[in-house]
Design an enzyme around this catalytic site. Structure first.
Site, PDB file in Angstrom:
ATOM      1  CB  ALA A  41      -1.003  -0.043   1.121  1.00  0.00           C
ATOM      2  CG  ASP A  56       7.047  -6.676  -2.123  1.00  0.00           C
ATOM      3  OD1 ASP A  56       6.704  -7.877  -1.999  1.00  0.00           O
ATOM      4  OD2 ASP A  56       6.312  -5.657  -1.519  1.00  0.00           O
ATOM      5  NE  ARG A  96      -3.746  -3.721   2.467  1.00  0.00           N
ATOM      6  CZ  ARG A  96      -3.968  -4.856   2.390  1.00  0.00           C
ATOM      7  NH1 ARG A  96      -5.267  -5.387   1.968  1.00  0.00           N
ATOM      8  NH2 ARG A  96      -3.376  -5.945   2.237  1.00  0.00           N
ATOM      9  CE  LYS A 139       1.473  -7.401  -2.613  1.00  0.00           C
ATOM     10  NZ  LYS A 139       1.144  -6.910  -1.179  1.00  0.00           N
ATOM     11  CG  ASP A 167       4.665  -6.650   5.615  1.00  0.00           C
ATOM     12  OD1 ASP A 167       5.680  -7.008   5.755  1.00  0.00           O
ATOM     13  OD2 ASP A 167       3.794  -7.341   4.727  1.00  0.00           O
ATOM     14  CG  ASN A 168       8.965  -8.200   8.124  1.00  0.00           C
ATOM     15  OD1 ASN A 168       9.987  -8.438   8.598  1.00  0.00           O
ATOM     16  ND2 ASN A 168       8.676  -8.027   6.954  1.00  0.00           N
ATOM     17  CB  CYS A 178       1.148 -11.984   1.792  1.00  0.00           C
ATOM     18  SG  CYS A 178       1.996 -10.239   2.499  1.00  0.00           S
TER      19      CYS A 178
END
Length: 412
Positions: free
Chosen positions: A150, A176, A187, A200, A248-249, A304
């Site tokens: 996002a 990614d 999103r 992605k 995201d981590n 994911c």
């Protein structure tokens, strides 16, 4: 006599025109009146040009965009609360500036110090904000963006619209290792339904190039981690001007932060988790780095990662726990919702007559050995299929298996 009369009338009209030109007022102030057809607008159009108006006669521009360069005053709306004043008047000013810029871009205005003149440059708006010197520097920068979700999509879209990384030396690298899922489409706006299952990084780079064909962008389908240091080697990192995180981590954030700290690279850390967000600008020798104030441990791994790219036994345990809920609870609830116990066929017979048996969802229990054995066997098989080392403690599943993995209620 008609010729004499015509000449006399013409002479009088000429003298009147010359007199009117000599007495034509010179306006010191110019007002832009929006909504000039309303009660206040028409009154202002009538009052401002009078010679007895405060400050002398005003020239009124009633939404004539071609004359915006001459405007010296804009109306102010007064409210009793300061927050309302700021909100309303800031919106008015933004609208005026947008119209002014649009007029200048289409050659309608004459230009001024605040309004950029018409230009064929795609980044004319960015130049008006940053200046041509800084814009040129950003066009020739080499930036590394980690993550194409996002936030990554938002970064790429903005960079393309601003005309960044389009210079001769400019380069934007996006990395990614995830693929696009259906849940991403709500999103991550650079993706479409036909992109599901595709990488992605590749799709987002293609979409950004479609926005600005001059953008120099390279997409990598890797994870930023020690295993990919053959790709993200010292030469690559040393050549960067800055790094942007859109991850995201926490573990990946700390790894990228350590690399930026070692190579002394400016670093923009950003991330989201549900309704929460985080941004941090890290400047070498000026601000603290991201790892200096670590985020708390993650309570849940990204879905994911769990479903497609597990890389430790925790991901396999989470996957096994979710499968238990899916197979023995959610699917049963869905079936019994569609066909309740008292459901009947078209002939009036009971739908759940023999040999069909009415099912009941199973509630997971950490003290039930069969439940634990399912989690154990499923997680070990998952780890084996992805080549993940299986630690010894897996054979003794701790009590925390039943905690920390939120399972949503079935929406009935």
């Amino acid at each position: 006599m008609s010729w004499w009369w015509a000449g006399a009338v013409g002479a009088v009209k000429k003298r009147q025109d010359e007199s009117a030109a000599a007495t034509k007022p010179s306006f010191k102030s110019v007002a832009l009146i929006l909504c000039s057809t309303g009660i206040i607008g028409t009154s202002l159009l009538d009052i401002l040009p009078r010679d007895d108006t405060l400050g002398g006669q005003w020239k009124s521009v009633a939404e004539a965009l071609g004359s915006l360069a001459d405007v010296t005053h804009v109306a102010w709306s007064s409210h009793s609360i300061d927050d309302q004043n700021r909100e309303v008047n800031a919106g008015m000013l933004r609208n005026v500036l947008v119209l002014a810029l649009r007029s200048a871009m289409h050659g309608m205005g004459t230009g001024s110090a605040m309004i950029p003149r018409p230009s064929t440059e795609p980044d004319i708006y960015a130049i008006s904000v940053f200046g041509s010197k800084l814009q040129k520097k950003m066009r020739d920068s080499n930036i590394f963006v980690v993550g194409s979700g996002a936030l990554g999509c938002e970064f790429l879209k903005n960079f393309a619209l601003m005309g960044l990384f389009c210079g001769r030396k400019g380069e934007l690298t996006i990395i990614d290792d995830y693929v696009i899922e259906k849940s991403n489409l709500s999103r991550q706006f650079l993706f479409r339904d036909w992109n599901i299952g595709q990488a992605k990084s590749t799709v987002s780079a293609t979409a950004a190039s479609a926005i600005n064909s001059s953008l120099h962008i390279d997409a990598l389908q890797n994870r930023a981690c020690p295993e990919t240091e053959l790709v993200l080697n010292d030469a690559f990192l040393e050549g960067l001007d800055a790094v942007i995180n859109a991850l995201d981590n926490v573990n990946a954030r700390i790894y990228v932060d350590m690399g930026c700290l070692y190579f002394q690279k400016p670093f923009l850390e950003s991330g989201t988790l549900g309704p929460k967000c985080n941004t941090q600008m890290v400047i070498p020798h000026l601000t603290e780095n991201y790892g200096a104030s670590r985020d708390p441990p993650e309570k849940q791994a990204p879905m994911c990662t769990v479903h497609y790219f597990p890389h430790n036994i925790d991901h396999c345990l989470t996957w096994a726990r979710s499968k238990f809920e899916d197979y023995f609870s959610n699917r049963v609830k869905q079936l019994t919702f569609a066909f309740p116990e008292d459901a009947a066929t078209s002939t009036g017979a009971s739908y759940w007559s023999a040999p069909k048996r009415f099912p009941h969802p199973v509630q997971f229990s950490a003290v039930d050995s069969s439940h634990i054995q399912f989690i154990l066997a499923s997680s070990i098989l998952r780890a084996m299929s992805f080549g993940i080392p299986i630690p010894d403690w897996v054979n003794n599943i701790p009590d925390w298996v039943s905690f920390g993995i939120p399972i949503p209620d079935w929406p009935i």
